[in-house]
Every structure is written in structure tokens, then in C-alpha cells.
Design a protein around this motif. Structure first.
Motif, PDB file in Angstrom:
ATOM      1  N   CYS A   1       0.841  -1.212   0.000  1.00 47.90           N
ATOM      2  CA  CYS A   1       0.000   0.000   0.000  1.00 47.90           C
ATOM      3  C   CYS A   1       0.870   1.254   0.000  1.00 47.90           C
ATOM      4  CB  CYS A   1      -0.947  -0.012   1.194  1.00 47.90           C
ATOM      5  SG  CYS A   1      -2.342  -1.140   0.993  1.00 47.90           S
ATOM      6  N   GLN A   2       1.970   1.213   0.745  1.00 50.90           N
ATOM      7  CA  GLN A   2       2.881   2.356   0.803  1.00 50.90           C
ATOM      8  C   GLN A   2       3.423   2.675  -0.589  1.00 50.90           C
ATOM      9  OE1 GLN A   2       7.297   2.691   2.460  1.00 50.90           O
ATOM     10  NE2 GLN A   2       5.837   2.138   4.055  1.00 50.90           N
ATOM     11  N   LEU A   3       3.856   1.641  -1.303  1.00 52.20           N
ATOM     12  CA  LEU A   3       4.419   1.849  -2.639  1.00 52.20           C
ATOM     13  C   LEU A   3       3.384   2.329  -3.650  1.00 52.20           C
ATOM     14  CD1 LEU A   3       6.784  -1.238  -2.866  1.00 52.20           C
ATOM     15  CD2 LEU A   3       7.444   1.166  -2.555  1.00 52.20           C
ATOM     16  N   CYS A   4       2.120   2.021  -3.372  1.00 51.84           N
ATOM     17  CA  CYS A   4       1.041   2.406  -4.287  1.00 51.84           C
ATOM     18  C   CYS A   4       0.318   3.674  -3.847  1.00 51.84           C
ATOM     19  CB  CYS A   4       0.053   1.256  -4.424  1.00 51.84           C
ATOM     20  SG  CYS A   4       0.739  -0.184  -5.248  1.00 51.84           S
ATOM     21  N   GLY A   5       0.806   4.335  -2.795  1.00 55.11           N
ATOM     22  CA  GLY A   5       0.228   5.615  -2.398  1.00 55.11           C
ATOM     23  C   GLY A   5      -0.553   5.604  -1.101  1.00 55.11           C
ATOM     24  N   GLY A   6      -0.365   4.614  -0.254  1.00 56.98           N
ATOM     25  CA  GLY A   6      -1.089   4.541   1.012  1.00 56.98           C
ATOM     26  C   GLY A   6      -0.905   5.762   1.891  1.00 56.98           C
ATOM     27  N   TYR A   7       0.336   6.257   1.990  1.00 55.02           N
ATOM     28  CA  TYR A   7       0.570   7.452   2.799  1.00 55.02           C
ATOM     29  C   TYR A   7      -0.092   8.678   2.176  1.00 55.02           C
ATOM     30  CZ  TYR A   7       3.801   5.284   6.088  1.00 55.02           C
ATOM     31  OH  TYR A   7       4.339   4.499   7.083  1.00 55.02           O
ATOM     32  N   ASP A   8      -0.127   8.737   0.850  1.00 56.64           N
ATOM     33  CA  ASP A   8      -0.815   9.851   0.182  1.00 56.64           C
ATOM     34  C   ASP A   8      -2.305   9.835   0.515  1.00 56.64           C
ATOM     35  OD1 ASP A   8       1.582  10.623  -1.021  1.00 56.64           O
ATOM     36  OD2 ASP A   8       1.188   9.449  -2.834  1.00 56.64           O
ATOM     37  N   ILE A   9      -2.898   8.632   0.524  1.00 57.34           N
ATOM     38  CA  ILE A   9      -4.317   8.506   0.856  1.00 57.34           C
ATOM     39  C   ILE A   9      -4.545   8.902   2.317  1.00 57.34           C
ATOM     40  CG2 ILE A   9      -6.240   6.884   1.136  1.00 57.34           C
ATOM     41  CD1 ILE A   9      -5.600   7.589  -1.823  1.00 57.34           C
ATOM     42  N   LEU A  10      -3.681   8.435   3.212  1.00 59.09           N
ATOM     43  CA  LEU A  10      -3.811   8.781   4.633  1.00 59.09           C
ATOM     44  C   LEU A  10      -3.744  10.296   4.822  1.00 59.09           C
ATOM     45  CD1 LEU A  10      -4.016   7.897   7.606  1.00 59.09           C
ATOM     46  CD2 LEU A  10      -1.518   7.726   7.617  1.00 59.09           C
ATOM     47  N   GLU A  11      -2.753  10.941   4.225  1.00 56.31           N
ATOM     48  CA  GLU A  11      -2.617  12.398   4.348  1.00 56.31           C
ATOM     49  C   GLU A  11      -3.812  13.123   3.728  1.00 56.31           C
ATOM     50  OE1 GLU A  11       1.204  13.329   2.666  1.00 56.31           O
ATOM     51  OE2 GLU A  11       2.270  12.262   4.265  1.00 56.31           O
ATOM     52  N   HIS A  12      -4.311  12.604   2.608  1.00 54.92           N
ATOM     53  CA  HIS A  12      -5.474  13.217   1.957  1.00 54.92           C
ATOM     54  C   HIS A  12      -6.691  13.143   2.878  1.00 54.92           C
ATOM     55  CE1 HIS A  12      -8.116  14.541  -1.243  1.00 54.92           C
ATOM     56  NE2 HIS A  12      -8.911  13.511  -0.956  1.00 54.92           N
ATOM     57  N   LEU A  13      -6.897  11.987   3.505  1.00 47.57           N
ATOM     58  CA  LEU A  13      -8.029  11.842   4.424  1.00 47.57           C
ATOM     59  C   LEU A  13      -7.860  12.711   5.670  1.00 47.57           C
ATOM     60  CD1 LEU A  13      -8.746   8.024   4.040  1.00 47.57           C
ATOM     61  CD2 LEU A  13     -10.281   9.919   3.419  1.00 47.57           C
ATOM     62  N   GLU A  14      -6.630  12.858   6.143  1.00 44.95           N
ATOM     63  CA  GLU A  14      -6.390  13.769   7.272  1.00 44.95           C
ATOM     64  C   GLU A  14      -6.836  15.181   6.907  1.00 44.95           C
ATOM     65  OE1 GLU A  14      -2.586  11.901   9.704  1.00 44.95           O
ATOM     66  OE2 GLU A  14      -2.184  13.174   7.971  1.00 44.95           O
ATOM     67  N   ASP A  15      -6.467  15.616   5.709  1.00 41.84           N
ATOM     68  CA  ASP A  15      -6.850  16.964   5.254  1.00 41.84           C
ATOM     69  C   ASP A  15      -8.369  17.071   5.074  1.00 41.84           C
ATOM     70  OD1 ASP A  15      -4.192  17.743   5.253  1.00 41.84           O
ATOM     71  OD2 ASP A  15      -3.938  17.460   3.088  1.00 41.84           O
ATOM     72  N   LYS A  16      -8.965  16.070   4.432  1.00 39.80           N
ATOM     73  CA  LYS A  16     -10.398  16.115   4.149  1.00 39.80           C
ATOM     74  C   LYS A  16     -11.221  16.101   5.439  1.00 39.80           C
ATOM     75  CE  LYS A  16     -14.092  14.131   1.376  1.00 39.80           C
ATOM     76  NZ  LYS A  16     -14.496  15.393   0.765  1.00 39.80           N
ATOM     77  N   LEU A  17     -10.806  15.289   6.402  1.00 41.82           N
ATOM     78  CA  LEU A  17     -11.573  15.149   7.643  1.00 41.82           C
ATOM     79  C   LEU A  17     -11.177  16.173   8.704  1.00 41.82           C
ATOM     80  CD1 LEU A  17     -11.554  11.244   7.861  1.00 41.82           C
ATOM     81  CD2 LEU A  17     -13.458  12.722   7.142  1.00 41.82           C
ATOM     82  N   GLY A  18     -10.023  16.835   8.514  1.00 38.76           N
ATOM     83  CA  GLY A  18      -9.570  17.830   9.487  1.00 38.76           C
ATOM     84  C   GLY A  18      -9.057  17.210  10.777  1.00 38.76           C
ATOM     85  N   ILE A  19      -8.571  15.979  10.701  1.00 42.65           N
ATOM     86  CA  ILE A  19      -8.011  15.285  11.863  1.00 42.65           C
ATOM     87  C   ILE A  19      -6.716  14.595  11.450  1.00 42.65           C
ATOM     88  CG2 ILE A  19     -10.204  14.893  13.041  1.00 42.65           C
ATOM     89  CD1 ILE A  19     -10.219  12.029  11.901  1.00 42.65           C
TER      90      ILE A  19
END
Length: 176
Positions: free
Chosen positions: A88-106
Motif C-alpha cells: 500500500c505504501q508503494l502504491c500511495g497509502g501514505y498519500d491517501i492517509l494524508e489526503h483523508l487527514e486533510d479532508k476530515l480535518g483530523i
């Protein structure tokens, strides 16, 4: 808050215990009963499980702490477990996590003020071929995530719409 199992919970626990020659292996499924009842297995709930099974609290605590699927504190209505293991990391898992942090504000490990979402970073969820992916509240997997797909997911969940199970066929080897 005082935690107590319902009569139905206790009947289910007795059925679980009957499946095993000893009570200790019943710990995992009884923790699930508890989490389904209370939404988490905080230390007070772990104590209740230990007392109900007549097991040491340290054993129940050790089991609950080992598995990320058991929530040790109250969580939001929807828990988004974003996998950041190697595939998942190699396929963008951290990007998704950071995106959700921004979207949810947490940040990961937090819950939105409205109690709707909790966001977690987790280790392998066993779906490496579908990376990046996340799991919704120990149940539904959302595979091949993109930022757009993550946005659609959050918007759907806000409306109470949980995505259906997504079957993904495995490629056939040596297919002609």
C-alpha cells in the motif's frame, strides 16, 4: 460508566465457551461480543470480559492490545483503517492517509468532532494486490484507492451509505 453484558450477550458467550475445551481460546470471540455491544474494549470492558470468562485481566488486556481490530477507546461511527504496509505504501497509502487527514480535518488516531469518523494507520490488512486500500470499521474493504475514490467514500459515509462488498477477480496465470 458501568459496563454489563445483556442476557443475550451472556447466552452468546456461553455458546462460544462451549466450542472450546478450555476457556482461554474464547477470549477473542468474546472480545468481539464486547466490542459489538459497547463499540470498544477499553480497560473497563476488558475487565468485564476477564471477569465473565474467569481469566486474568492481564491475559485479556494482552489479547486486546495485540490486535488493532479491537478498539481500546471510543471511536467514531466509521473507523477508516488506512493500510500503509509495503504494498500500500508503494502504491500511495501514505498519500491517501494524508489526503483523508486533510479532508476530515483530523490526524491519524483522532476522531472528528461530530463523532462520525476515526482515522487510523494500520499494518497489513491482507489485500496487497488491491493496494492502496482501507477498511471501514473492521468490515468493508475499499480497494485501489485514489484521492477521488476516498472523497466519494467519505461523502457516501456522511449520508450513511456504506459501500457494498467489492469482488475483484484475480488474474489467471497463463491465460490464453
Amino acid at each position: 460508566m458501568a459496563y454489563e453484558f445483556t442476557k443475550e450477550d451472556l447466552e452468546e458467550i456461553e455458546k462460544i465457551k462451549a466450542k472450546f475445551p478450555e476457556v482461554m481460546p474464547a477470549t477473542l470471540p468474546v472480545l468481539w461480543v464486547a466490542q459489538n455491544r459497547f463499540g470498544h474494549v477499553n480497560p473497563d470492558v476488558q475487565r468485564l470480559v476477564a471477569e465473565t470468562l474467569d481469566l486474568p485481566e492481564a491475559h485479556v488486556h494482552g489479547v486486546a492490545e495485540f490486535y488493532t481490530q479491537y478498539y481500546k477507546e471510543e471511536k467514531g461511527k466509521f473507523v477508516l483503517d488506512v493500510c500503509t504496509c509495503l504494498s500500500c505504501q508503494l502504491c500511495g497509502g501514505y498519500d491517501i492517509l494524508e489526503h483523508l487527514e486533510d479532508k476530515l480535518g483530523i490526524k491519524k488516531g483522532e476522531t472528528t468532532d461530530d463523532g462520525m469518523f476515526s482515522l487510523n494507520e494500520v499494518e497489513c490488512l491482507g489485500a496487497c494486490g488491491y493496494a492502496p486500500m482501507l477498511q471501514i470499521t473492521n468490515d468493508t474493504y475499499v480497494n485501489h484507492l485514489t484521492k477521488e475514490k476516498a472523497d466519494q467514500l467519505v461523502d457516501s459515509l456522511r449520508k450513511g451509505e456504506v459501500p457494498e462488498y467489492e469482488q475483484i477477480d484475480m488474474p489467471l496465470r497463463n491465460a490464453k
